[in-house]
Design a protein around this motif. Structure first.
Motif, PDB file in Angstrom:
ATOM      1  N   VAL A  62       1.015  -1.424   0.339  1.00  0.00           N
ATOM      2  CA  VAL A  62      -0.378  -0.165  -0.177  1.00  0.00           C
ATOM      3  C   VAL A  62       0.290   1.161   0.181  1.00  0.00           C
ATOM      4  CG1 VAL A  62      -2.035  -1.058   1.575  1.00  0.00           C
ATOM      5  CG2 VAL A  62      -0.559   0.242   2.464  1.00  0.00           C
ATOM      6  N   ARG A  63       1.913   1.498   0.202  1.00  0.00           N
ATOM      7  CA  ARG A  63       3.396   2.162   0.430  1.00  0.00           C
ATOM      8  C   ARG A  63       4.019   2.160  -1.158  1.00  0.00           C
ATOM      9  NH1 ARG A  63       4.564   2.949   6.812  1.00  0.00           N
ATOM     10  NH2 ARG A  63       2.253   3.262   7.705  1.00  0.00           N
ATOM     11  N   GLY A  64       4.513   1.456  -1.700  1.00  0.00           N
ATOM     12  CA  GLY A  64       5.411   1.083  -2.385  1.00  0.00           C
ATOM     13  C   GLY A  64       5.484   2.574  -3.485  1.00  0.00           C
ATOM     14  N   GLY A  65       3.886   2.753  -4.157  1.00  0.00           N
ATOM     15  CA  GLY A  65       4.373   3.912  -4.767  1.00  0.00           C
ATOM     16  C   GLY A  65       4.324   5.555  -3.843  1.00  0.00           C
ATOM     17  N   THR A  66       4.275   5.479  -3.364  1.00  0.00           N
ATOM     18  CA  THR A  66       4.232   6.591  -2.406  1.00  0.00           C
ATOM     19  C   THR A  66       4.263   7.754  -3.162  1.00  0.00           C
ATOM     20  OG1 THR A  66       3.163   6.320  -0.604  1.00  0.00           O
ATOM     21  CG2 THR A  66       3.966   8.014  -0.484  1.00  0.00           C
TER      22      THR A  66
END
Length: 333
Positions: free
Chosen positions: A246-250
């Motif tokens: 859920v955070r890898g594309g931030t």
């Protein structure tokens, strides 16, 4: 309690009505985009090969002459001039009130309001839309009156879902849009950089104030071959989400490339971009493909497809050097 339900059903089932100056997007000003991009390339970018996302961002820099060096992803802030704004009915209320304080007679960029969020799914489309008119009539009438006053396209309750209406009417390859909806990146399936924002950010664009964005990283996803006959586009983003979590594309724009891109439908690519928000991405985008041209023609925007066809190699895809050595030019592949 809804009275005279049949009468209400007859009232709400209408086609969407645009009160703004145009119902669909006009042909993008690709000449202007290329002029801005050429200036950025020859000055701050030192003619470095660019990804598609970088091309679109730099083609929308508000004033490249005020910049002294190339933006640093995750550190620098870009001042951008978006082409369009789309808002849903819940967030549009405060945005319109803020825009009124600008004193402007009309929004600086084409803007649309889509009444979908205040319709609660309960008994079926007709009755649910009818009920929303009972519970939110004052809001709808305010938004419609403001749309007529400021040249904003107004889509009535029952017209459809905002991100699908944008794809069918307003999305255009190589353009930049701000949307006050989490599904705004859906338009990346048509080659648009569509970024979800809050109402205050939308007002900046509407009032001709440069919109600020921290320079994003560009995460490249190479697609090879084509999907298995039992596969579908959603499997692509689900597989990617499994890797990125859920955070890898931030802080990143996800850019898809490779020969596999041409095997996907426009709506399939939109689905992939739509779900990019699940990994925290700023937005997602695909290069211009023949399926996008077919979709534009099918949605009565053949003129945009014709103009985009001429821009496919120069503006609407990553530079050839990037495709040849993606690991060198993407921040992550």
């Amino acid at each position: 309690m809804i009275r005279n339900q049949q009468a209400l059903r007859n009232v709400v089932r209408r086609y969407a009505t645009a009160t703004g100056p145009q119902a669909r997007a006009s042909v993008p000003n690709y000449e202007l985009f290329n002029q801005r991009l050429t200036k950025a390339r020859s000055t701050i970018l030192e003619n470095k090969p660019l990804t598609l996302a970088q091309k679109i961002l730099y083609a929308h820099l508000h004033d490249v002459s005020s910049m002294t060096s190339a933006p640093v992803p995750g550190e620098s802030y870009l001042k951008l001039s978006p082409d369009r704004v789309a808002m849903q009915d819940a967030s549009a209320q405060m945005a319109i009130l803020q825009f009124m304080l600008s004193g402007m007679k009309q929004t600086a960029v084409p803007t649309s309001i889509h009444c979908d969020h205040l319709v609660e799914a309960y008994e079926g489309a007709d009755l649910d839309v009818a009920r929303s008119w009972q519970t939110s009539r004052e809001i709808y009438e305010f938004l419609q009156a403001a749309s007529q006053r400021y040249g904003i396209a107004f889509w009535r309750p029952g017209s459809g879902i905002i991100h699908q209406l944008v794809l069918e009417n307003y999305a255009a390859p190589g353009t930049l849009m701000l949307g006050t909806d989490s599904h705004t990146p859906n338009a990346g399936g048509l080659g648009m950089l569509a970024i979800g924002v809050g109402g205050a950010d939308a007002v900046d664009a509407m009032a001709d104030i440069p919109w600020e964005l921290k320079a994003p990283r560009v995460l490249g996803v190479q697609l090879r071959g084509k999907l298995h006959e039992w596969g579908n586009p959603k499997d692509v983003i689900l597989a990617l989400a499994g890797k990125l979590t859920v955070r890898g594309g931030t802080g990143s724009i996800i850019e898809y490339f490779g020969d596999g891109v041409n095997s996907l439908s426009c709506t399939g690519m939109a689905t992939i971009c739509n779900m990019g928000a699940e990994v925290g991405a700023t937005t997602s985008v695909f290069p211009y493909t023949p399926s996008m041209a077919r979709y534009l023609a099918a949605t009565q925007r053949a003129a945009i497809a014709t103009a985009a066809d001429a821009q496919q190699a120069s503006y609407l895809s990553a530079d050839a050097q990037v495709a040849a050595d993606p690991a060198k030019y993407y921040d992550e592949v």
